[in-house]
Design a protein around this motif. Structure first.
Motif, PDB file in Angstrom:
ATOM      1  N   VAL A   7      50.613  -8.810  42.675  1.00 37.09           N
ATOM      2  CA  VAL A   7      50.990  -8.529  41.285  1.00 37.09           C
ATOM      3  C   VAL A   7      51.851  -9.654  40.728  1.00 37.09           C
ATOM      4  O   VAL A   7      52.820 -10.082  41.368  1.00 37.09           O
ATOM      5  N   THR A  42      51.565  -7.053  35.419  1.00 35.47           N
ATOM      6  CA  THR A  42      52.389  -6.005  34.812  1.00 35.47           C
ATOM      7  C   THR A  42      52.208  -5.983  33.300  1.00 35.47           C
ATOM      8  O   THR A  42      52.453  -4.969  32.668  1.00 35.47           O
ATOM      9  N   VAL A  74      48.312  -3.431  36.248  1.00 34.34           N
ATOM     10  CA  VAL A  74      48.657  -2.469  37.294  1.00 34.34           C
ATOM     11  C   VAL A  74      48.494  -1.058  36.736  1.00 34.34           C
ATOM     12  O   VAL A  74      48.884  -0.777  35.601  1.00 34.34           O
ATOM     13  N   ASP A  78      47.118   2.737  41.464  1.00 30.89           N
ATOM     14  CA  ASP A  78      47.245   1.669  42.459  1.00 30.89           C
ATOM     15  C   ASP A  78      48.246   2.051  43.551  1.00 30.89           C
ATOM     16  O   ASP A  78      48.106   1.626  44.694  1.00 30.89           O
ATOM     17  N   TYR A  79      49.217   2.852  43.204  1.00 28.16           N
ATOM     18  CA  TYR A  79      50.239   3.237  44.177  1.00 28.16           C
ATOM     19  C   TYR A  79      49.637   4.061  45.315  1.00 28.16           C
ATOM     20  O   TYR A  79      50.088   3.976  46.447  1.00 28.16           O
ATOM     21  N   ILE A  85      51.582  -3.658  48.205  1.00 24.51           N
ATOM     22  CA  ILE A  85      51.655  -4.122  46.820  1.00 24.51           C
ATOM     23  C   ILE A  85      52.709  -5.220  46.818  1.00 24.51           C
ATOM     24  O   ILE A  85      53.900  -4.963  46.994  1.00 24.51           O
ATOM     25  N   CYS A  87      54.572  -8.293  45.094  1.00 22.81           N
ATOM     26  CA  CYS A  87      54.968  -8.790  43.779  1.00 22.81           C
ATOM     27  C   CYS A  87      55.408 -10.239  43.868  1.00 22.81           C
ATOM     28  O   CYS A  87      56.149 -10.617  44.774  1.00 22.81           O
ATOM     29  N   ASN A  92      58.576  -8.711  38.502  1.00 23.20           N
ATOM     30  CA  ASN A  92      57.354  -7.955  38.785  1.00 23.20           C
ATOM     31  C   ASN A  92      57.648  -6.772  39.696  1.00 23.20           C
ATOM     32  O   ASN A  92      57.152  -5.666  39.480  1.00 23.20           O
ATOM     33  N   GLU A  93      58.473  -7.014  40.717  1.00 19.57           N
ATOM     34  CA  GLU A  93      58.829  -5.946  41.646  1.00 19.57           C
ATOM     35  C   GLU A  93      59.561  -4.818  40.906  1.00 19.57           C
ATOM     36  O   GLU A  93      59.249  -3.643  41.090  1.00 19.57           O
ATOM     37  N   VAL A  96      57.035  -2.935  38.694  1.00 19.34           N
ATOM     38  CA  VAL A  96      56.127  -2.103  39.486  1.00 19.34           C
ATOM     39  C   VAL A  96      56.852  -0.857  39.983  1.00 19.34           C
ATOM     40  O   VAL A  96      56.341   0.259  39.870  1.00 19.34           O
ATOM     41  N   LYS A  97      58.050  -1.037  40.509  1.00 18.19           N
ATOM     42  CA  LYS A  97      58.805   0.122  41.003  1.00 18.19           C
ATOM     43  C   LYS A  97      59.164   1.071  39.869  1.00 18.19           C
ATOM     44  O   LYS A  97      59.169   2.291  40.049  1.00 18.19           O
ATOM     45  N   VAL A 110      55.859  -1.797  48.953  1.00 19.54           N
ATOM     46  CA  VAL A 110      56.037  -2.649  47.779  1.00 19.54           C
ATOM     47  C   VAL A 110      57.142  -3.651  48.107  1.00 19.54           C
ATOM     48  O   VAL A 110      58.251  -3.263  48.451  1.00 19.54           O
TER      49      VAL A 110
END
Length: 161
Positions: A7, A42, A74, A78-79, A85, A87, A92-93, A96-97, A110
């Motif tokens: 990602v 993202t 995303v 996807d999770y 995953i 990042c 990005n991390e 995503v979180k 992740v």
């Protein structure tokens, strides 16, 4: 099948480069039937577009295919769909979180790509969309993908059989 998702922000530079390099390395090690890979962003600015010209040029130089790759964003599912995953940077991390929130029905790991390269000074893979330095990103991605394959092999002993 083990599923890996890279990602980045727009899914045209770093994460598609990582996807293509990882796929190439999997094929070299005859693991492409055991590990699947994809990439996403993202943000939604480049949906449906191929990788950035700089990424394509560099991958062409190394003979690495990016055929059929198109930017996507995303998704919540996807999770549940991915085991890893990864990042490309701290933002990005975080994004995503935040997207996945408190979802607990996944075994997905992740983490940041640079966690695979702890000896590097940077915590983030630099974004060549802004820096223009696609070679630097390739060097990081190439080494990090090798280490990811080793990490997955250590976590899934059946891969070595």
């Amino acid at each position: 099948m083990i599923n890996v998702l890279f990602v980045c922000l727009g899914n045209i530079c770093r994460s598609p480069m990582a996807e293509a390099v990882f796929r190439h390395q999997l094929k070299e090690q005859h693991l492409e039937d055991r590990i699947a890979v994809d990439s996403a962003g993202t943000g939604d600015w480049h949906l449906g577009k191929p990788p950035h010209e700089g990424t394509r040029k560099l991958l062409d130089e190394y003979g690495i295919s990016y055929d059929g790759m198109r930017a996507r964003q995303v998704l919540m599912q996807d999770y549940q769909s991915y085991d890893y995953i990864i990042c490309m940077d701290s933002n990005n991390e975080r994004d995503v979180k935040q997207l996945f929130g408190t979802m607990s029905d996944s075994h997905a790991q992740v983490f940041k790509f640079m966690d695979l390269l702890p000896e590097q000074a940077s915590n983030d893979v630099p974004d060549p969309y802004y820096t223009g330095n696609f070679d630097e990103v390739y060097e990081l991605v190439s080494e990090g993908c090798k280490r990811l394959i080793a990490r997955i092999g250590a976590e899934y002993s059946e891969l070595s059989k």
